[in-house]
Motif scaffolding. Structure first.
Motif, PDB file in Angstrom:
ATOM      1  N   ARG A 132      -9.563  10.996   1.204  1.00  0.00           N
ATOM      2  CA  ARG A 132      -8.790  10.506   0.077  1.00  0.00           C
ATOM      3  C   ARG A 132      -8.438  11.649  -0.877  1.00  0.00           C
ATOM      4  N   VAL A 175      -3.820   4.973   5.622  1.00  0.00           N
ATOM      5  CA  VAL A 175      -4.591   3.755   5.392  1.00  0.00           C
ATOM      6  C   VAL A 175      -4.418   3.340   3.937  1.00  0.00           C
ATOM      7  N   GLU A 205      -6.274   8.185   3.368  1.00  0.00           N
ATOM      8  CA  GLU A 205      -6.497   6.860   2.770  1.00  0.00           C
ATOM      9  C   GLU A 205      -6.054   6.889   1.316  1.00  0.00           C
TER      10      GLU A 205
END
Length: 381
Positions: A98, A142, A115
């Protein structure tokens, strides 16, 4: 598969993103993958980060400091160091993360999964996310909600829809090996629980309003930094309200079973700590799934994004986020109707165990990627 998880935040810390990262790494390890987490040094004192988070696997955690006072330039410097460490360890099969700065720096090391939980407007340079989403080595993007996926496609019209995977946040199955806590308050009265941070957008003022309307129940608020706790607790004069402050994630399973009703009063604008970002349009709160995992009767805010998971009178009660009278009526309805409490909680637990566990999420986000299934199948959650 050898996976490197790149996290820009601290481990351990009091923030929800660290819980999410540790749960995902634990789930990857549970699925048989060789996972190494790269994170910033801890900002919260904990002798054992694995015990603090209550994870089952002791995967390696490599701490990489952020120089220059956590500035964008400091994060970019740190990203280069992360890239060096990845190469020193031998390129992994997959990079997952992330942290956009580290992903940009390491994009040429291995295929990567990015993500995303919000549309970032604080990145420097501003085209950082665009660069990641256009990179040919991006294996998958994601995102946690359909609402976020729609807004990302509108923001980045060149984004390949085939790369986008929508997977909500999750919870672990209920743990039975955690010692129950002893709550303060009156014996034999209903216990209404809230677990989470106390900053703006979390509906804390609504909870206190409801507590004042229902003096026959005790209200327990678990979570919050000392500063945020003082902000709410110091002026509170209600004898039926108890502030518990921050608790290690590993201890929270001792609280959930004690509550008759749990509250998720998210406001229309849900802010990150320090109002550093507003995510109410896209939120997928982990605490929501933890409530559901423990079969608690839940009352949640009527926000469009939460309808992606919640259905009124099926797995929860849904009420307007700015109507304390409606929330008080919902609490009283659940207090007076144990059958309704049980049916809502049972269905919520069933849905979590069926589709919203961390292990299931780990299998889904890696499905179809090279080497993603070392055990020959997706095992139990």
């Amino acid at each position: 598969m050898r996976i490197a998880y790149l996290h820009g935040g601290s481990i351990p810390s009091v923030w929800a993103n660290s819980v999410h990262v540790m749960r995902m790494c634990d789930a990857f390890a549970s699925a048989g993958h060789d996972i190494t987490l790269y994170a910033a040094p801890g900002t919260h004192e904990a002798d054992d980060p694995y015990a603090y988070y209550g994870v089952r696997h002791r995967f390696p955690i490599r701490t990489v400091p952020v120089p220059d006072g956590y500035s964008p330039a400091g994060y970019r410097q740190r990203a280069q160091r992360v890239r060096e460490l990845l190469l020193e360890a031998g390129a992994p099969d997959l990079i997952y993360g992330r942290d956009p700065y580290s992903l940009v720096a390491a994009a040429d090391v291995a295929p990567f999964v990015y993500e995303v939980h919000q549309i970032r407007e604080d990145l420097t340079p501003p085209e950082t996310d665009h660069r990641l989403l256009a990179d040919p080595r991006l294996a998958r993007l994601v995102v946690i909600t359909h609402a976020l996926a729609r807004d990302l496609r509108a923001t980045y019209p060149d984004l390949d829809p085939a790369r986008v995977l929508i997977v909500p946040d999750c919870a672990d199955p209920p743990r039975l090996d955690v010692e129950s806590v002893r709550l303060p308050g009156r014996e034999g009265v209903p216990r209404i629980g809230y677990v989470g941070h106390l900053y703006d957008g979390r509906g804390i003022d609504l909870i206190l309003d409801v507590a004042e309307r229902i003096p026959g129940a005790d209200f327990h608020l678990v979570g919050g930094t000392p500063e945020d706790r003082d902000r709410w607790e110091a002026p509170c004069r209600l004898a039926n309200v108890y502030f518990h402050g921050h608790r290690p994630p590993a201890e929270l399973p001792g609280y959930y079973p004690l509550f008759d009703v749990v509250l998720a009063p998210y406001e229309e604008k849900v802010y990150l700590t320090g109002r550093l970002g507003e995510t109410g349009r896209w939120t997928s709160p982990m605490k929501l799934f933890e409530y559901m995992s423990y079969g608690r009767a839940l009352i949640a805010s009527d926000l469009p994004v939460l309808h992606e998971v919640l259905t009124d009178r099926v797995n929860c009660l849904i009420r307007p986020p700015a109507d304390p009278k409606a929330w008080a009526h919902a609490v009283l309805e659940l207090i007076d109707d144990p059958g309704l409490r049980r049916s809502l909680g049972d269905e919520a637990r069933r849905q979590v165990l069926d589709r919203y566990t961390w292990r299931h999420r780990a299998d889904v986000v890696l499905a179809g990627l090279a080497g993603a299934d070392p055990s020959g199948g997706t095992g139990p959650a």
